[in-house]
Write a protein that holds these residues in place. Structure first.
Motif, mmCIF file in Angstrom:
data_model
loop_
_atom_site.group_PDB
_atom_site.id
_atom_site.type_symbol
_atom_site.label_atom_id
_atom_site.label_comp_id
_atom_site.label_asym_id
_atom_site.label_seq_id
_atom_site.Cartn_x
_atom_site.Cartn_y
_atom_site.Cartn_z
ATOM 1 N N ILE A 313 0.856 -1.187 0.000
ATOM 2 C CA ILE A 313 0.000 0.000 0.000
ATOM 3 C C ILE A 313 0.891 1.235 0.000
ATOM 4 O O ILE A 313 1.777 1.378 0.844
ATOM 5 C CB ILE A 313 -0.929 0.013 1.222
ATOM 6 N N ARG A 314 0.623 2.137 -0.957
ATOM 7 C CA ARG A 314 1.390 3.383 -1.083
ATOM 8 C C ARG A 314 0.413 4.568 -1.003
ATOM 9 O O ARG A 314 -0.008 5.104 -2.028
ATOM 10 C CB ARG A 314 2.148 3.408 -2.406
ATOM 11 N N PRO A 315 0.056 5.017 0.198
ATOM 12 C CA PRO A 315 -0.985 6.046 0.327
ATOM 13 C C PRO A 315 -0.646 7.373 -0.347
ATOM 14 O O PRO A 315 -1.565 8.123 -0.700
ATOM 15 C CB PRO A 315 -1.110 6.220 1.848
ATOM 16 N N VAL A 316 0.641 7.700 -0.528
ATOM 17 C CA VAL A 316 0.994 9.008 -1.097
ATOM 18 C C VAL A 316 1.498 8.883 -2.532
ATOM 19 O O VAL A 316 2.073 9.829 -3.067
ATOM 20 C CB VAL A 316 2.050 9.728 -0.220
ATOM 21 N N VAL A 317 1.271 7.751 -3.179
ATOM 22 C CA VAL A 317 1.896 7.484 -4.473
ATOM 23 C C VAL A 317 1.531 8.513 -5.538
ATOM 24 O O VAL A 317 2.345 8.824 -6.412
ATOM 25 C CB VAL A 317 1.557 6.052 -4.953
ATOM 26 N N THR A 318 0.328 9.090 -5.489
ATOM 27 C CA THR A 318 -0.090 10.047 -6.521
ATOM 28 C C THR A 318 0.073 11.499 -6.082
ATOM 29 O O THR A 318 -0.275 12.408 -6.836
ATOM 30 C CB THR A 318 -1.557 9.816 -6.906
ATOM 31 N N MET A 319 0.598 11.741 -4.892
ATOM 32 C CA MET A 319 0.729 13.108 -4.385
ATOM 33 C C MET A 319 2.066 13.713 -4.809
ATOM 34 O O MET A 319 3.078 13.012 -4.901
ATOM 35 C CB MET A 319 0.647 13.125 -2.856
ATOM 36 N N ASP A 320 2.062 15.019 -5.034
ATOM 37 C CA ASP A 320 3.349 15.683 -5.229
ATOM 38 C C ASP A 320 3.916 16.085 -3.869
ATOM 39 O O ASP A 320 3.255 15.970 -2.836
ATOM 40 C CB ASP A 320 3.246 16.878 -6.188
ATOM 41 N N LYS A 321 5.160 16.555 -3.878
ATOM 42 C CA LYS A 321 5.849 16.801 -2.615
ATOM 43 C C LYS A 321 5.149 17.851 -1.766
ATOM 44 O O LYS A 321 5.076 17.724 -0.533
ATOM 45 C CB LYS A 321 7.302 17.229 -2.879
ATOM 46 N N LEU A 322 4.624 18.883 -2.389
ATOM 47 C CA LEU A 322 3.986 19.945 -1.611
ATOM 48 C C LEU A 322 2.730 19.444 -0.915
ATOM 49 O O LEU A 322 2.436 19.855 0.216
ATOM 50 C CB LEU A 322 3.657 21.134 -2.515
ATOM 51 N N GLU A 323 1.993 18.555 -1.575
ATOM 52 C CA GLU A 323 0.807 17.976 -0.931
ATOM 53 C C GLU A 323 1.205 17.140 0.283
ATOM 54 O O GLU A 323 0.549 17.185 1.332
ATOM 55 C CB GLU A 323 0.047 17.098 -1.929
ATOM 56 N N ILE A 324 2.282 16.387 0.140
ATOM 57 C CA ILE A 324 2.750 15.554 1.254
ATOM 58 C C ILE A 324 3.244 16.437 2.401
ATOM 59 O O ILE A 324 2.957 16.177 3.578
ATOM 60 C CB ILE A 324 3.867 14.603 0.782
ATOM 61 N N ILE A 325 3.949 17.505 2.064
ATOM 62 C CA ILE A 325 4.454 18.421 3.093
ATOM 63 C C ILE A 325 3.291 19.063 3.852
ATOM 64 O O ILE A 325 3.349 19.227 5.079
ATOM 65 C CB ILE A 325 5.365 19.492 2.460
ATOM 66 N N ASP A 326 2.227 19.431 3.140
ATOM 67 C CA ASP A 326 1.061 20.033 3.801
ATOM 68 C C ASP A 326 0.506 19.099 4.884
ATOM 69 O O ASP A 326 0.182 19.534 5.999
ATOM 70 C CB ASP A 326 -0.031 20.344 2.782
ATOM 71 N N ILE A 327 0.398 17.814 4.563
ATOM 72 C CA ILE A 327 -0.123 16.858 5.546
ATOM 73 C C ILE A 327 0.880 16.683 6.679
ATOM 74 O O ILE A 327 0.501 16.620 7.861
ATOM 75 C CB ILE A 327 -0.437 15.504 4.885
ATOM 76 N N ALA A 328 2.175 16.608 6.351
ATOM 77 C CA ALA A 328 3.207 16.451 7.382
ATOM 78 C C ALA A 328 3.172 17.606 8.378
ATOM 79 O O ALA A 328 3.339 17.408 9.591
ATOM 80 C CB ALA A 328 4.583 16.350 6.737
ATOM 81 N N GLN A 329 2.934 18.822 7.885
ATOM 82 C CA GLN A 329 2.833 19.968 8.788
ATOM 83 C C GLN A 329 1.562 19.885 9.635
ATOM 84 O O GLN A 329 1.567 20.217 10.817
ATOM 85 C CB GLN A 329 2.871 21.265 7.978
ATOM 86 N N GLU A 330 0.496 19.419 9.026
ATOM 87 C CA GLU A 330 -0.775 19.303 9.746
ATOM 88 C C GLU A 330 -0.679 18.295 10.891
ATOM 89 O O GLU A 330 -1.248 18.506 11.967
ATOM 90 C CB GLU A 330 -1.872 18.875 8.767
ATOM 91 N N ILE A 331 0.047 17.204 10.681
ATOM 92 C CA ILE A 331 0.132 16.156 11.709
ATOM 93 C C ILE A 331 1.372 16.326 12.591
ATOM 94 O O ILE A 331 1.665 15.474 13.421
ATOM 95 C CB ILE A 331 0.107 14.748 11.086
ATOM 96 N N ASP A 332 2.116 17.407 12.372
ATOM 97 C CA ASP A 332 3.230 17.796 13.253
ATOM 98 C C ASP A 332 4.428 16.839 13.172
ATOM 99 O O ASP A 332 5.131 16.618 14.152
ATOM 100 C CB ASP A 332 2.741 17.887 14.708
ATOM 101 N N THR A 333 4.673 16.294 11.972
ATOM 102 C CA THR A 333 5.876 15.474 11.780
ATOM 103 C C THR A 333 6.935 16.178 10.952
ATOM 104 O O THR A 333 8.091 15.745 10.933
ATOM 105 C CB THR A 333 5.523 14.143 11.088
#
Length: 404
Positions: A313-333
């Protein structure tokens, strides 16, 4: 008045039919794990609601923790009062006097699950609304979108009053969709992948590869801190440290540079799959995003996947880096992930990695090694630690400060 408890309303759980109590019991256990940092707080759950009893503790900190727990649709801090019309009237007056500001509108929303109570919902709305007008003669009633919607629930055991509804994280309780092994590198992407798997109810165990002395104790600590961040969404997580130094040195010595990354990832996949099998996992989860780096092209993924028949399972496979960073900031990682500790995927990274590796070439280079023995020794040497939601802020701040 002081809040006595927090009433939790379920989301998707309400559609689960005969399995509903299994989901609810898991959610109750997850809430208890997440709130274990507040020892005086107690949790119960039934088919309709879960209750967090504050026992005098300030509800604001508890509410912040509850916002992150998957499986909660919304929740309300409530006042529990005696099921008496006179007590309800005086309680409503006290609450409204405390929160009312000039010009605010209100409505009373009553719900009666105890049909033996002397007033029905309509009569209760009228009686309690009249009590509000007695206490605050200038206030205006408004049925649509009032400033204050005071909710009253008459249940078998007591009456409950609330005026706040706080949105929860939604999703499914962690652990209701089976177990998956999260390949946690310490970068930005894999914690986000873990978070998204948790949201769909997957109970994750974090598999982290360490190659001392090439990777430092700080890199290991960083991965553990990221795991602790993820515990806030559903409770304790098993952290599995895999010794990887011998394998990386063997690959470095016996394979061409262009295939170092491919072979490294193939070994990681084999080991994770073996751990999954031993620990009764169903899937492997990773943070690969298509085309982001050389090992994440479709050709690379195919060559790496070839060593396992387990679903990946690759939950972020279709996301670009900025989308992934947005979630990482939201979840405080994010702030932890960007700290410059090298992990196993970077220490021997070639200047020109192969972006379209061939399976037959990878197998040819692996034939120079005792693959099975290397995997067995790595799996035999794993160290497992249970990571809990205990407050880690000071430790993380010290880690970051030491790098600045």
């Amino acid at each position: 008045m002081q809040y006595s408890e927090i009433m939790i309303r379920y989301g998707e759980l309400s559609t689960k039919g005969k399995n509903r109590m299994r989901f609810i019991n898991k959610l109750r256990n997850n809430i208890s794990d997440v709130l274990s940092i507040y020892p005086q707080v107690k949790v119960t759950a039934d088919r309709d609601r879960a209750h967090v009893y504050l026992n005098g503790f300030d509800y604001t900190a508890v509410a912040e923790s509850l916002k992150k727990v998957f499986g909660i649709q919304n929740f309300s801090p409530v006042y529990k009062v005696e099921k008496s019309v006179e007590v309800l009237k005086s309680s409503v007056q006290e609450i409204m006097k405390d929160i009312y500001k000039e010009g605010m509108t209100f409505k009373i929303s009553s719900k009666r699950s105890d049909h033996n109570f002397e007033l029905d919902s309509r009569e209760l709305n009228q009686t309690l609304g009249g009590a509000v007008f007695e206490a605050i003669p200038t206030i205006q009633a408004q049925m649509k979108n009032p400033d204050i919607n005071l909710q009253v629930e008459i249940r078998e055991e007591a009456a409950y009053l609330s005026y706040e509804t706080i949105r929860g994280a939604g999703g499914l309780p962690v652990g209701t969709s089976g177990k998956g092994m999260l390949m946690l590198s310490g970068g930005i992407d894999s914690p986000v992948a873990g978070y998204l798997a948790l949201k769909r109810g997957v109970d994750i165990e974090a598999v982290h590869f360490a190659s001392p002395p090439y990777t430092s104790p700080g890199a290991l600590k960083k991965a553990q801190y990221l795991t602790r961040k993820l515990t806030k969404f559903g409770g304790n997580i098993q952290f599995i440290e895999v010794p990887f130094t011998e394998i990386q040195e063997e690959i470095k010595a016996k394979a061409p540079e262009a295939y170092l990354m491919t072979l490294t990832r193939r070994f990681m996949m084999r080991i994770t799959d073996r751990i999954r099998e031993v620990r009764n996992g169903l899937v492997i989860i990773n943070g690969e995003s298509l085309g982001q780096v050389a090992s994440q092209t479709l050709e690379s993924m195919q060559a790496i996947n070839a060593v396992s028949n387990t679903p990946i399972i690759r939950p972020v496979v279709t996301m670009d880096k900025l989308e992934i960073i947005d979630i990482a900031q939201e979840i405080d990682t994010f702030d932890i992930s960007i700290q410059p500790f090298e992990d196993c995927c970077t220490i021997f990274a070639p200047d020109r990695p192969k972006t379209n590796p061939k399976i037959k070439n990878a197998e040819q280079y692996e034939a120079r090694m005792d693959v099975e023995a290397l995997v067995e020794r790595a799996v035999a040497g794993i160290m497992i630690t249970e990571i809990t939601p205990q407050a880690e802020k000071d430790e993380v701040d010290n880690l970051i400060d030491n790098l600045l």
